[in-house]
Scaffold this active site. Sequence first.
Site, PDB file in Angstrom:
ATOM      1  N   LYS A   1       0.897  -1.222  -0.098  1.00 47.78           N
ATOM      2  CA  LYS A   1       0.021  -0.130   0.050  1.00 47.78           C
ATOM      3  C   LYS A   1       0.865   1.353   0.080  1.00 47.78           C
ATOM      4  CE  LYS A   1      -2.764   2.682   3.330  1.00 47.78           C
ATOM      5  NZ  LYS A   1      -1.938   3.709   3.531  1.00 47.78           N
ATOM      6  N   ASN A   2       1.950   1.331   0.933  1.00 52.47           N
ATOM      7  CA  ASN A   2       2.724   2.499   1.001  1.00 52.47           C
ATOM      8  C   ASN A   2       3.825   2.721  -0.071  1.00 52.47           C
ATOM      9  OD1 ASN A   2       1.472   3.258   3.524  1.00 52.47           O
ATOM     10  ND2 ASN A   2       3.187   1.964   4.667  1.00 52.47           N
TER      11      ASN A   2
ATOM     12  N   ARG B   1      -4.303  11.215   3.580  1.00 54.40           N
ATOM     13  CA  ARG B   1      -3.290  11.739   3.507  1.00 54.40           C
ATOM     14  C   ARG B   1      -2.311  11.992   2.454  1.00 54.40           C
ATOM     15  NH1 ARG B   1      -1.249  14.936   7.810  1.00 54.40           N
ATOM     16  NH2 ARG B   1       1.008  15.375   7.486  1.00 54.40           N
TER      17      ARG B   1
ATOM     18  N   CYS C   1      -4.852  18.653   9.459  1.00 55.33           N
ATOM     19  CA  CYS C   1      -3.538  18.958   9.347  1.00 55.33           C
ATOM     20  C   CYS C   1      -3.158  20.435   9.941  1.00 55.33           C
ATOM     21  CB  CYS C   1      -2.967  18.479   8.079  1.00 55.33           C
ATOM     22  SG  CYS C   1      -0.914  18.966   7.903  1.00 55.33           S
TER      23      CYS C   1
ATOM     24  N   ARG D   1       5.408  18.640  11.325  1.00 58.11           N
ATOM     25  CA  ARG D   1       6.853  18.482  10.744  1.00 58.11           C
ATOM     26  C   ARG D   1       6.697  18.097   9.274  1.00 58.11           C
ATOM     27  NH1 ARG D   1       8.703  13.907  14.013  1.00 58.11           N
ATOM     28  NH2 ARG D   1       7.454  12.423  12.500  1.00 58.11           N
TER      29      ARG D   1
ATOM     30  N   ILE E   1       4.278  18.288   6.485  1.00 53.38           N
ATOM     31  CA  ILE E   1       3.837  19.320   5.529  1.00 53.38           C
ATOM     32  C   ILE E   1       4.794  20.164   5.437  1.00 53.38           C
ATOM     33  CG2 ILE E   1       2.127  20.674   4.629  1.00 53.38           C
ATOM     34  CD1 ILE E   1       1.352  17.709   4.331  1.00 53.38           C
ATOM     35  N   ASP E   2       5.500  20.775   6.598  1.00 51.57           N
ATOM     36  CA  ASP E   2       6.317  21.867   6.426  1.00 51.57           C
ATOM     37  C   ASP E   2       7.274  21.352   5.774  1.00 51.57           C
ATOM     38  OD1 ASP E   2       7.008  24.381   7.412  1.00 51.57           O
ATOM     39  OD2 ASP E   2       8.713  23.559   8.583  1.00 51.57           O
TER      40      ASP E   2
ATOM     41  N   ASP F   1       3.812   1.474  11.598  1.00 53.77           N
ATOM     42  CA  ASP F   1       2.593   0.792  11.019  1.00 53.77           C
ATOM     43  C   ASP F   1       2.402  -0.676  11.645  1.00 53.77           C
ATOM     44  OD1 ASP F   1       1.780   2.790   9.617  1.00 53.77           O
ATOM     45  OD2 ASP F   1       2.301   2.037   7.765  1.00 53.77           O
TER      46      ASP F   1
ATOM     47  N   VAL G   1       7.251   8.071  16.055  1.00 54.26           N
ATOM     48  CA  VAL G   1       6.991   8.699  14.653  1.00 54.26           C
ATOM     49  C   VAL G   1       5.676   9.525  14.521  1.00 54.26           C
ATOM     50  CG1 VAL G   1       6.658   7.906  12.329  1.00 54.26           C
ATOM     51  CG2 VAL G   1       8.006   6.620  13.668  1.00 54.26           C
TER      52      VAL G   1
ATOM     53  N   ARG H   1      -8.864   0.051   3.902  1.00 59.29           N
ATOM     54  CA  ARG H   1      -7.937   0.975   3.486  1.00 59.29           C
ATOM     55  C   ARG H   1      -6.780   0.190   3.128  1.00 59.29           C
ATOM     56  NH1 ARG H   1      -6.103   5.161   7.051  1.00 59.29           N
ATOM     57  NH2 ARG H   1      -5.196   5.700   5.144  1.00 59.29           N
TER      58      ARG H   1
END
Length: 423
Positions: free
Chosen positions: A23-24, A94, A118, A123, A125-126, A308, A330, A400
């Site tokens: 998935k990732n 996301r 958000c 951390r 998105i910045d 995860d 995390v 998901r």
Amino acid sequence: MADYITIDRSPALSGSIEACGAKNSVLKLMAASVLIEGVTVLRNVARIADVEVMCAVLRALGVRVDWSAPHELTLDASTITSTTAPYELVAQMRASTAVLGPLAGRCGEARVALPGGCNIGSRKIDMHIAGLQSLGAEVEIRHGYIEVRSPAAGLRGAEVLLEFPSVGATENLIMAAALSRGATVIRNAAREPEITDLLDFLVEAGVTIDGRGTAELTITGTTKLDEVCHAVIGDRIEAGTFLAAAAMTRGEVEVTGIVPEHLEIVLRKLEAMGAVVERGASSILVRASDQLRAVDIQTLPFPGFPTDLQAQFMAACAVAQGSSIITENVFENRFMFADELGRMGADISIEGHYALVKGGAELSGAAVRCPDLRGGAALVLAGLVAEGTTTVHDVFHIDRGYEGFCEKLFSLGARIERHSGQD
């Protein structure tokens, strides 16, 4: 009424299953198809809800997306008709923000909704924004959207130092750099296997990349990418979930289609808990006949223990002999499922990003709700060893990230059943 899952205490799981595509990885590979003015074929794609959301995001951009086989996607990005990823789609997942870099690189602009809930000062998105600015992009936050505009001559290569080895930021910068002028160096890059899969995909498309598998990547941009047919790597998180289930039920389960090295720290923790682990070329077998022993776990970026799999192993620690300390380094809200596990009799104390799990609990079936994807999987695993019947609600979270979750557990001997809302 929404679907729900019931689980009765099950015998030791036994058998073999094949891991789906990761998935990732596939979500970012789908986003990377935007870079290619032509057709991308992805094989070994899991039929999960998040993939369907990403399909919708890409279609909103004008990409033609078709299931050309049960686990094969064909994506034709010859023409991009929009550079906006709308809120109603990004809010569902996301990872939709992964189209930010490809759109900025190929189209010179991007407008992507901020993920739901958000904080822009957070951390992750910045770091996406700061990295794109280093490549010459102008970035504004307006009306709940991240708006990116590249210079007329396009993005240019630069040196970027990430404050933290963020997977999402690393991936977005890799994709933005693929069509940039010159070389981009990313230092303190994330090293997850899914990132290596993205790098391999881009190399197949004609991008020159040095540093594969290391914390320093050099991406030399090109003017146009070639069409690609690429097989997605096996899902290490799905594999780890079923291996944890094998250990909890004192069973014997083999997972195929997976690279054991992608789960090495997880396998060592299973061995520390008393399980026997056999590593094959592309398979892992876990056998656990005795009571599990407590083990301490701290989540870290790869090659550390994956966040995860933290929830699934907390469930295992709840029934192990002794006390475990689990440290979540995390994500801030990864202990949300602990209260639901507590409803089943687990003894868990949370303080900040630490969880003290007093093992040896006799879990009992209860009605619980999935707070998130991995927490939901952990509650199902707990149901396998709980006395009586466990009813898990809000299972859309599980959909998901897992294809045929109940069916695979059932094939291993689990007493599990999924019920439709009409039952």
